[in-house]
Design an enzyme around this catalytic site. Structure first.
Site, PDB file in Angstrom:
ATOM      1  N   MET A 269       3.414   2.520  -2.516  1.00 25.88           N
ATOM      2  CA  MET A 269       2.328   3.463  -2.270  1.00 25.88           C
ATOM      3  C   MET A 269       2.273   3.862  -0.804  1.00 25.88           C
ATOM      4  O   MET A 269       2.301   3.009   0.078  1.00 25.88           O
ATOM      5  CB  MET A 269       1.005   2.823  -2.716  1.00 25.88           C
ATOM      6  N   GLU A 270       2.147   5.169  -0.578  1.00 27.01           N
ATOM      7  CA  GLU A 270       2.311   5.751   0.757  1.00 27.01           C
ATOM      8  C   GLU A 270       1.050   5.779   1.604  1.00 27.01           C
ATOM      9  O   GLU A 270       0.934   6.628   2.508  1.00 27.01           O
ATOM     10  CB  GLU A 270       2.832   7.187   0.602  1.00 27.01           C
ATOM     11  N   ASN A 271       0.071   4.894   1.401  1.00 27.55           N
ATOM     12  CA  ASN A 271      -1.158   4.893   2.203  1.00 27.55           C
ATOM     13  C   ASN A 271      -0.839   5.129   3.675  1.00 27.55           C
ATOM     14  O   ASN A 271       0.099   4.547   4.212  1.00 27.55           O
ATOM     15  CB  ASN A 271      -1.856   3.543   2.083  1.00 27.55           C
ATOM     16  N   GLU A 304       8.428   6.578   0.572  1.00 27.68           N
ATOM     17  CA  GLU A 304       7.057   6.384   1.071  1.00 27.68           C
ATOM     18  C   GLU A 304       6.938   6.894   2.510  1.00 27.68           C
ATOM     19  O   GLU A 304       5.933   7.476   2.889  1.00 27.68           O
ATOM     20  CB  GLU A 304       6.629   4.920   0.981  1.00 27.68           C
ATOM     21  N   HIS A 307       6.643  10.645   2.548  1.00 28.28           N
ATOM     22  CA  HIS A 307       5.313  11.115   2.132  1.00 28.28           C
ATOM     23  C   HIS A 307       4.394  11.370   3.328  1.00 28.28           C
ATOM     24  O   HIS A 307       3.421  12.113   3.210  1.00 28.28           O
ATOM     25  CB  HIS A 307       4.638  10.065   1.243  1.00 28.28           C
TER      26      HIS A 307
HETATM   27  N1  0A1 Z   1       2.427   7.790  -4.855  1.00 31.29           N
HETATM   28  C1  0A1 Z   1       3.259   6.671  -5.206  1.00 31.29           C
HETATM   29  C2  0A1 Z   1       3.199   6.295  -6.616  1.00 31.29           C
HETATM   30  C3  0A1 Z   1       2.005   5.539  -7.078  1.00 31.29           C
HETATM   31  C4  0A1 Z   1       1.161   6.116  -7.973  1.00 31.29           C
HETATM   32  C5  0A1 Z   1       0.111   5.407  -8.518  1.00 31.29           C
HETATM   33  C6  0A1 Z   1      -0.045   4.093  -8.124  1.00 31.29           C
HETATM   34  O1  0A1 Z   1      -1.022   3.326  -8.677  1.00 31.29           O
HETATM   35  C7  0A1 Z   1      -1.573   3.686  -9.857  1.00 31.29           C
HETATM   36  C8  0A1 Z   1       0.790   3.513  -7.212  1.00 31.29           C
HETATM   37  C9  0A1 Z   1       1.811   4.243  -6.687  1.00 31.29           C
HETATM   38  C10 0A1 Z   1       4.692   7.085  -4.984  1.00 31.29           C
HETATM   39  O2  0A1 Z   1       5.073   8.193  -5.358  1.00 31.29           O
HETATM   40  O3  0A1 Z   1       5.448   6.313  -4.466  1.00 31.29           O
HETATM   41 ZN    ZN Z   2       5.782   9.479  -4.245  1.00 30.34          ZN
END
Ligand code: 0A1
Ligand code: ZN
Length: 879
Positions: A269-271, A304, A307
């Site tokens: 996850m790209e937080n 990530e 992103h």
């Molecule tokens: N945005 C992340 C993917 C991701 C989506 C939902 C999540 O939890 C429900 C966790 C990660 C990616 O594209 O890497």
């Molecule tokens: Zn992604």
């Protein structure tokens, strides 16, 4: 928990702007595993100042409300309403300050959304809608806010306290407690918020950006994993360099943190500045991780990181626009991997993945365009369609506009939209405007679902030396959309002489011939291309580099395929020709079996394989890819009614036939490649291992195989070779397999990631008995139904990658799996929904199996309190 029956669809057309700006959010966490107190202070400013007041509407889920105050006044029960997940405060003034306090319970959060516990630490997952499980707030990506986060906790239990942005201040508190304050200067949506608290160790490095900013890079892991972070760190540094060089994009903060957890629903996850990763995509040592794992880590670390610009700086207006950030970022990570490793090998792996995971989505009950029009549960739309097909649509812009045109478009996109939440239309407009082209028709790729079919016929006229290619495109109706329009389809072709040389290409209306590959752009349902000065009937090399996500139909002769396999200059075409030939051979045997005839091995396939095995010039990894037979599920996709057992038997027959006829060639190549060299991480060494282990998998179908596999296992210094040997022994039912598995278990029983592999090797073993082994393995101390990696590697692998096990005629696989879906739904609806999708293709099987699968679907559908996640999947499948 959401009630499936009342779960409602949300429509893209219903989008409405949030009426308030929220410029600042101050969060305070009093951290504890059993319960955490969250205080929030948010400053609201009404966008339309003409209005005197406006309701404040917030999202929240499973929150224990302690107090609420607006502009200094404590709100009582009749000052607001809570309806399901929505809190409404009527008639708030233009400028309003809202303060809330809630209590949440991380240790009992098994859905792994919001704040939850993993081993010795707490962490958050907010995408897509997990922030509402932390505090009341407008939990939608178009509300972007600056966050200041203060955390307080017992130092002994939670020595590390992290959130997004820069550390502003910290200090001690009485009774062994401490606090830390973080500030993220970049306004962000809720889904990018993150917090981590616990006992973690770290590895640190630095990166100096092109403009001279020193960025501290830290990877946080549980202490026993400190020696497995090197590859992730190296990949991160490579990704930062690459994004500067290729996309002219620099990192924008002084800190970049990565935290690895064993408990995660997705890959990573790209937080903002605080990425959270499934440990599978961080931890690697040669003896614990395969080459595929190493490549996966490089790709996901890159993904990530990329992103940060494509997703975080410019984000999505709403969740329908998910592919805006995901398709684009997958394209970027694919390009990164291609530049780091072998471009051709990476392309083939991407294409194989698209065909085996995304094409079935288009052909199934959940078919949707890369930008869906409606959903019940957004978590069900993190799909291969949104991600992988989305990336191929981005690749098509790149193919049409070229690298420099594409980069011009990216530049304009950032100039226009940095700091905004936008749509795919905005991306398309930036690409079009930057290049002065009209991409309106190209935009249909965003709204139309389904895999287009391109049917190609040709005609050579020796007298005029003209060669005519006629292309017809047609997209079959999908479950969500009946009528389809013609799409813009770029396709690259070459024409080969029978000796395999590229002919110079000249179209009828052109004055000169140019190089050997020509990009044509189809826009209509049917189009014709006439090449002139073609001295002989050519072999067409179609869709070079796989220039569009379509199924290509052309009636290749075995001779033509053989020419392409042996000579084509395009790696994809070579590989695809080999796959077509193998697929034809296997499906033909499947038919012969059904007709009660003996199976036989085709001589052209033998010849082609002999050629591949004798090729000393091509990249060994490409040769390996060419010899991996199409998998059973992909073959199943090609049949009207899937013949589960027939495919298995026919594929095995062909493999064994090739292995025995070409045993000496396989052995020669294997021996050369098995050169006793120590493990190396280079692309070259990985390519050698890939080809070596493909040879071994064939040799295991000969008498010589078992002893080679045992010897390889004994001398192996890396997980790739180890797994290839054990997997091979299992698949041929060798008596040595049991001992190999036990030894592996004893060695690795404490290691979560390695034990995932141990579960997978057993779950994948073909045949109706495997379900019993899977049931036993669920009792193993290393297994936990609460852990997504375990569920995926045992239950998911059994249901999705073991057709003869899952589809056992006696219902045992289906019944077992439906039980797991029901069990998981009470724990983790997201994972349950993923597992439920194993039944999606039930209508493609024979009547008996159809009946059995339908009955299991109906059994799941009536479970009391079924989640919206699972009911969306099940209801669609049954519809
Ligand atoms: N945005 C992340 C993917 C991701 C989506 C939902 C999540 O939890 C429900 C966790 C990660 C990616 O594209 O890497
Ligand atoms: Zn992604």
């Amino acid at each position: 928990m959401k009630d499936g029956l009342s779960a409602k669809s949300i429509y893209r057309k219903d989008y409405m702007v949030y009426p308030w700006d929220i410029n600042q959010l101050d969060l305070y966490f009093d951290i504890g595993s059993e319960s955490t107190i969250v205080r929030a202070e948010m400053k609201f400013h009404l966008k339309d100042e003409e209005k005197a007041t406006q309701d404040i509407v917030l999202n929240g889920s499973d929150l224990q409300l302690v107090s609420l105050s607006l502009n200094g006044r404590v709100l009582r029960g009749d000052d607001y309403t809570i309806d399901g997940e929505t809190l409404t405060i009527p008639g708030a003034p233009v400028k309003s300050v809202l303060k809330t306090e809630v209590k949440i319970h991380p240790a009992s959060n098994s859905a792994l959304e919001g704040l939850y516990l993993s081993g010795a630490f707490l962490l958050t997952q907010c995408e897509a809608q997990g922030f509402r499980k932390i505090t009341w707030f407008p939990d939608r990506p178009d509300v972007m806010t600056t966050y200041r986060v203060t955390m307080e906790a017992a130092r002994s239990e939670f020595p590390v306290l992290l959130s997004n942005g820069n550390e502003e201040a910290s200090g001690d508190l009485p009774a062994g407690r401490h606090w830390v304050r973080w500030h993220d200067p970049f306004p962000k949506p809720t889904y990018l918020f993150a917090l981590v608290a616990g006992d973690l160790a770290l590895v640190e490095d630095h990166f100096e950006t092109r403009s001279g900013r020193d960025v501290v890079l830290r990877i946080y892991v549980e202490v026993e994993n400190l020696d497995r972070c090197g590859h992730a760190m190296e990949s991160l540094i490579n990704a930062m360099h690459w994004d500067e060089e290729r996309f002219d994009l620099e990192y924008d903060l002084d800190i970049y943190h990565v935290v690895a957890t064993n408990d995660f629903n997705m890959g990573a996850m790209e937080n903002k500045s605080l990425n959270i990763f499934n440990s599978k995509y961080v931890l690697a040592r040669p003896d614990t991780a395969t080459d595929a794992d190493y490549q996966g880590i490089e790709g996901v670390i890159g993904h990530e990181y990329f992103h940060n610009w494509t997703g975080n700086r410019v984000t999505c207006r709403d969740w329908f626009e998910l592919t805006l950030k995901e398709g684009l970022t997958v394209f970027r990570d694919e390009e990164f991997s291609a530049d780091m490793q072998s471009r051709a090998v990476k392309r083939i792996r991407v294409i194989r993945d698209l065909r085996s995971r995304q094409f079935p989505e288009d052909d199934g009950p959940m078919a949707h365009p890369i930008r869906p029009d409606h959903y019940v549960e957004i978590n069900n739309f993190y799909t291969a369609t949104v991600y992988q097909k989305g990336a191929t649509i981005i690749r098509m812009y790149h193919t049409l506009l070229g690298e420099s045109g594409f980069q011009k478009g990216m530049k304009l996109y950032f100039e226009r939209h940095d700091g905004q939440a936008v749509t795919c239309d905005d991306f398309l407009a930036a690409m079009a405007d930057a290049n002065g082209v009209n991409l309106d028709r190209f935009g249909r790729w965003y709204s139309q679902s389904g895999t287009p079919q391109v049917h190609i016929s040709d005609h050579y006229d020796a007298a005029t030396q003209k060669y005519t290619l006629t292309l017809k495109q047609h997209t079959p109706a999908t479950r969500d959309q009946k009528s389809k329009k013609a799409l813009v389809i770029p396709f690259a072709v070459g024409l080969l002489t029978t000796n395999g040389e590229d002919l110079p290409l000249q179209l009828e209306n052109e004055t000169d011939a140019t190089g050997g590959t020509r990009l044509l752009v189809m826009e209509e349902a049917q189009q014709e291309y006439v090449f002139i000065n073609i001295p002989e009937a050519p072999v067409p090399s179609l869709f070079r580099d796989y220039s569009a996500p379509v199924k290509v139909f052309y009636d290749y002769s075995p001779m033509q395929l053989a020419t392409l396999i042996a000579y084509d200059s395009d790696a994809y075409v070579r590989w695809d020709a080999a796959q077509r030939m193998a697929q034809g051979a296997i499906l033909e045997q499947c038919q012969r079996l059904a007709d009660g005839k003996d199976m036989r091995l085709d001589s052209s396939l033998l010849m082609a394989f002999r050629g591949i095995l004798s090729d000393r010039l091509a990249d060994p990894a490409l040769l390996a890819e060419a010899m991996i037979l199409p998998d059973e599920d992909y073959l199943a996709e090609q049949m009207e009614v899937v013949d589960v057992d027939g495919i298995h038997v026919a594929r095995k027959f062909i493999k064994k036939g090739l292995a025995n006829d070409l045993a000496s060639l396989f052995a020669k190549r294997y021996t050369e490649l098995n050169d006793g060299q120590h493990y190396q991480k280079t692309p070259g060494a990985m390519a050698h291992r890939a080809l070596k282990n493909v040879c071994l998998s064939y040799l295991l179908d000969t008498d010589a195989g078992e002893s080679l596999a045992v010897a390889q296992l004994e001398s192996s210094d890396n997980m790739t070779d180890t797994l290839a040997a054990i997997n091979g022994l299992i698949l041929v039912d060798s008596p040595m397999a049991g001992a190999a598995l036990s030894e592996f278990e004893i060695k690795w029983k404490e290691d979560a990631l390695v034990m995932d592999k141990w579960f997978t090797m057993q779950a994948i073993k073909p045949g109706p008995d495997t379900v019993n082994r899977v049931k036993e393995l669920m009792q193993h101390p290393a297994f936990s139904i609460q852990n997504p990696n375990k569920v995926r590697s045992l239950i998911g692998v059994f249901a999705m990658l073991n057709p003869t096990g899952f589809h056992a005629a006696d219902d045992s696989g289906y019944e077992f799996h439906a039980d797991r879906v029901i069990e998981l739904d009470g724990l983790n609806p997201q994972i349950a929904a993923r597992m439920a999708s194993a039944f999606n293709r039930w209508k493609r099987y024979d009547d008996d199996r159809k009946k059995l699968m339908k009955a299991q679907l109906q059994r799941i559908a009536v479970v009391d309190g079924l989640s919206g996640d699972v009911s969306e999947i099940i209801n669609n499948a049954l519809r």
